[in-house]
Design a protein around this motif. Structure first.
Motif, PDB file in Angstrom:
ATOM      1  N   PRO A   6       0.815  -1.225   0.000  1.00 36.23           N
ATOM      2  CA  PRO A   6       0.000   0.000   0.000  1.00 36.23           C
ATOM      3  C   PRO A   6       0.844   1.269   0.000  1.00 36.23           C
ATOM      4  O   PRO A   6       0.488   2.256  -0.654  1.00 36.23           O
ATOM      5  N   ALA A   7       1.964   1.258   0.723  1.00 33.31           N
ATOM      6  CA  ALA A   7       2.831   2.436   0.751  1.00 33.31           C
ATOM      7  C   ALA A   7       3.390   2.738  -0.633  1.00 33.31           C
ATOM      8  O   ALA A   7       3.546   3.909  -1.019  1.00 33.31           O
ATOM      9  N   ALA A   8       3.688   1.680  -1.404  1.00 34.44           N
ATOM     10  CA  ALA A   8       4.197   1.892  -2.762  1.00 34.44           C
ATOM     11  C   ALA A   8       3.118   2.521  -3.648  1.00 34.44           C
ATOM     12  O   ALA A   8       3.416   3.363  -4.509  1.00 34.44           O
ATOM     13  N   LEU A   9       1.858   2.137  -3.442  1.00 28.82           N
ATOM     14  CA  LEU A   9       0.773   2.751  -4.205  1.00 28.82           C
ATOM     15  C   LEU A   9       0.657   4.239  -3.889  1.00 28.82           C
ATOM     16  O   LEU A   9       0.405   5.065  -4.774  1.00 28.82           O
ATOM     17  N   VAL A  10       0.839   4.588  -2.624  1.00 26.42           N
ATOM     18  CA  VAL A  10       0.792   6.002  -2.228  1.00 26.42           C
ATOM     19  C   VAL A  10       1.919   6.777  -2.897  1.00 26.42           C
ATOM     20  O   VAL A  10       1.707   7.904  -3.389  1.00 26.42           O
ATOM     21  N   GLU A  11       3.106   6.192  -2.922  1.00 24.24           N
ATOM     22  CA  GLU A  11       4.241   6.863  -3.566  1.00 24.24           C
ATOM     23  C   GLU A  11       3.974   7.068  -5.052  1.00 24.24           C
ATOM     24  O   GLU A  11       4.287   8.121  -5.613  1.00 24.24           O
ATOM     25  N   ARG A  12       3.386   6.084  -5.696  1.00 25.42           N
ATOM     26  CA  ARG A  12       3.069   6.212  -7.128  1.00 25.42           C
ATOM     27  C   ARG A  12       2.023   7.294  -7.349  1.00 25.42           C
ATOM     28  O   ARG A  12       2.089   8.051  -8.319  1.00 25.42           O
ATOM     29  N   GLU A  13       1.044   7.344  -6.435  1.00 23.70           N
ATOM     30  CA  GLU A  13       0.018   8.376  -6.552  1.00 23.70           C
ATOM     31  C   GLU A  13       0.622   9.764  -6.379  1.00 23.70           C
ATOM     32  O   GLU A  13       0.286  10.709  -7.115  1.00 23.70           O
ATOM     33  N   ALA A  14       1.536   9.903  -5.416  1.00 28.20           N
ATOM     34  CA  ALA A  14       2.181  11.198  -5.189  1.00 28.20           C
ATOM     35  C   ALA A  14       3.018  11.605  -6.396  1.00 28.20           C
ATOM     36  O   ALA A  14       3.015  12.775  -6.803  1.00 28.20           O
ATOM     37  N   ARG A  15       3.738  10.656  -6.980  1.00 28.26           N
ATOM     38  CA  ARG A  15       4.543  10.975  -8.169  1.00 28.26           C
ATOM     39  C   ARG A  15       3.653  11.370  -9.334  1.00 28.26           C
ATOM     40  O   ARG A  15       3.965  12.288 -10.094  1.00 28.26           O
ATOM     41  N   ARG A  16       2.521  10.653  -9.486  1.00 26.19           N
ATOM     42  CA  ARG A  16       1.625  10.977 -10.590  1.00 26.19           C
ATOM     43  C   ARG A  16       1.048  12.381 -10.436  1.00 26.19           C
ATOM     44  O   ARG A  16       0.974  13.143 -11.417  1.00 26.19           O
ATOM     45  N   LEU A  17       0.662  12.735  -9.218  1.00 25.17           N
ATOM     46  CA  LEU A  17       0.143  14.077  -8.976  1.00 25.17           C
ATOM     47  C   LEU A  17       1.202  15.128  -9.238  1.00 25.17           C
ATOM     48  O   LEU A  17       0.915  16.194  -9.799  1.00 25.17           O
ATOM     49  N   ALA A  18       2.440  14.825  -8.830  1.00 27.61           N
ATOM     50  CA  ALA A  18       3.518  15.780  -9.059  1.00 27.61           C
ATOM     51  C   ALA A  18       3.767  15.971 -10.546  1.00 27.61           C
ATOM     52  O   ALA A  18       4.015  17.096 -11.015  1.00 27.61           O
ATOM     53  N   GLU A  19       3.711  14.892 -11.316  1.00 28.79           N
ATOM     54  CA  GLU A  19       3.918  14.996 -12.759  1.00 28.79           C
ATOM     55  C   GLU A  19       2.810  15.804 -13.430  1.00 28.79           C
ATOM     56  O   GLU A  19       3.037  16.445 -14.454  1.00 28.79           O
ATOM     57  N   GLU A  20       1.595  15.759 -12.839  1.00 30.84           N
ATOM     58  CA  GLU A  20       0.488  16.528 -13.388  1.00 30.84           C
ATOM     59  C   GLU A  20       0.447  17.950 -12.842  1.00 30.84           C
ATOM     60  O   GLU A  20      -0.453  18.718 -13.190  1.00 30.84           O
ATOM     61  N   GLY A  21       1.414  18.291 -11.999  1.00 29.51           N
ATOM     62  CA  GLY A  21       1.475  19.636 -11.455  1.00 29.51           C
ATOM     63  C   GLY A  21       0.495  19.910 -10.339  1.00 29.51           C
ATOM     64  O   GLY A  21       0.156  21.070 -10.080  1.00 29.51           O
ATOM     65  N   VAL A  22       0.001  18.854  -9.670  1.00 30.68           N
ATOM     66  CA  VAL A  22      -0.963  19.008  -8.577  1.00 30.68           C
ATOM     67  C   VAL A  22      -0.204  19.013  -7.260  1.00 30.68           C
ATOM     68  O   VAL A  22       0.655  18.166  -7.027  1.00 30.68           O
ATOM     69  N   SER A  23      -0.534  19.945  -6.393  1.00 31.17           N
ATOM     70  CA  SER A  23       0.174  20.050  -5.112  1.00 31.17           C
ATOM     71  C   SER A  23      -0.286  18.967  -4.160  1.00 31.17           C
ATOM     72  O   SER A  23      -1.447  18.556  -4.159  1.00 31.17           O
ATOM     73  N   THR A  24       0.632  18.499  -3.333  1.00 32.48           N
ATOM     74  CA  THR A  24       0.359  17.525  -2.284  1.00 32.48           C
ATOM     75  C   THR A  24       0.957  18.026  -0.985  1.00 32.48           C
ATOM     76  O   THR A  24       1.599  19.076  -0.949  1.00 32.48           O
ATOM     77  N   MET A  25       0.749  17.280   0.080  1.00 29.20           N
ATOM     78  CA  MET A  25       1.344  17.650   1.369  1.00 29.20           C
ATOM     79  C   MET A  25       2.856  17.686   1.274  1.00 29.20           C
ATOM     80  O   MET A  25       3.509  18.587   1.788  1.00 29.20           O
ATOM     81  N   ARG A  26       3.419  16.709   0.600  1.00 33.60           N
ATOM     82  CA  ARG A  26       4.876  16.648   0.460  1.00 33.60           C
ATOM     83  C   ARG A  26       5.375  17.824  -0.356  1.00 33.60           C
ATOM     84  O   ARG A  26       6.379  18.447  -0.031  1.00 33.60           O
ATOM     85  N   ALA A  27       4.643  18.150  -1.445  1.00 32.45           N
ATOM     86  CA  ALA A  27       5.058  19.274  -2.270  1.00 32.45           C
ATOM     87  C   ALA A  27       4.904  20.583  -1.503  1.00 32.45           C
ATOM     88  O   ALA A  27       5.715  21.506  -1.656  1.00 32.45           O
ATOM     89  N   ALA A  28       3.858  20.670  -0.666  1.00 33.04           N
ATOM     90  CA  ALA A  28       3.654  21.893   0.100  1.00 33.04           C
ATOM     91  C   ALA A  28       4.777  22.111   1.102  1.00 33.04           C
ATOM     92  O   ALA A  28       5.191  23.241   1.369  1.00 33.04           O
TER      93      ALA A  28
END
Length: 277
Positions: free
Chosen positions: A63-85
């Motif tokens: 599950p943690a790997a799925l979260v990492e993939r989701e975070a990378r996908r959002l970053a590639e689409e230019g969407v902000s996340t907690m980590r990016a913030a």
């Protein structure tokens, strides 16, 4: 059972949601968990078998790997996340945080339908192959050093996921261990027989094993007692004539053969319960 299969899914989604804390925003975590649950239900295809659901969840991976993939996908689409913030100003407004699709899992991909069909046939052929003897059991032995060898499953997690099945195996072992003791009977039944019957009933009505495994698990002690007692008792009679000598030898070894059969049956049930091959 239905409750156990659903609980496996809930536990998996909860682990993914926990892993998303500090990585995704609250709205992104909620959206991610909803889409993950929906995707699991699609792959599950309505199955209420705990073993089949476990295999589906294993295909999704950590599950943690799925979260990492989701975070990378959002970053590639230019969407902000907690980590990016935390790293810097968001690239896009927060209103764009929700997502519309779920990342592909292990066996997804834009491949022709024919290729997918041959892949399915190949997986089924490999699943039916004999492979290395007791390869699954060796993976479990390695799980303490490499949890990914069993998808994070070890003896402790199996007991937590299958408490009634673990209790049934323990009861069968206890019944065998009570044989050497001269306990007073319960009504007209010997106490070891009563204890074994309870364990056998739990195994027989369990849905974690298929019918063949259940019959082997509870039938091994009976085969040990009857067939093993007859064979070993007959060999020990030797040249002594008469049924009395045979029955004397039979009763002297049948209890031991029952204990051996119980041990083999419980080992088989435990091995099949692991199901990591």
């Amino acid at each position: 059972m239905i409750e156990r299969a659903d609980q496996l899914v809930l536990n998996y989604v909860s682990k993914a949601a926990d892993a998303a804390h500090g990585v995704l925003r609250a709205d992104q975590r909620l959206d991610f968990a909803k889409r993950l649950r929906a995707r699991i239900e699609v792959e599950r295809r309505g199955s209420q078998n705990a073993r089949e659901v476990s295999k589906v969840l294993a295909r999704f991976g950590d599950p943690a790997a799925l979260v990492e993939r989701e975070a990378r996908r959002l970053a590639e689409e230019g969407v902000s996340t907690m980590r990016a913030a935390e790293a810097g100003p968001p690239a896009q407004p927060e209103e764009q945080g929700s997502t519309r699709r779920f990342p592909t899992i292990v066996d997804d991909g834009d491949v022709p339908a024919g290729v997918q069909a041959y892949r399915k046939i190949a997986r089924e052929s490999l699943g039916k192959g004999r492979g290395l003897p007791f390869a699954g059991l060796r993976r479990v032995a390695m799980s303490s050093a490499n949890p990914m060898a069993t998808g994070g499953r070890d003896a402790r997690t199996l007991v937590k996921e299958h408490p009634r099945d673990a209790a049934a195996m323990v009861i069968l072992v206890v019944a065998a261990l009570l044989l050497p003791f001269d306990l007073p009977p319960l009504a007209i039944f010997e106490i070891p027989v009563v204890v074994w019957a309870i364990g056998a009933a739990l195994v027989l009505f369990s849905e974690s094993w298929n019918l063949r495994d259940r019959l082997l698990g509870i039938g091994a002690p009976l085969l040990g007692y009857s067939v093993g007692g007859v064979l070993v008792g007959g060999l020990r009679v030797g040249s002594e004539p008469g049924l009395q000598a045979f029955f004397a030898q039979f009763y002297s070894v049948s209890g031991t053969m029952f204990m051996i059969g119980t041990g083999l049956g419980v080992v088989w049930l435990a091995y099949r319960l692991l199901d990591v091959s």
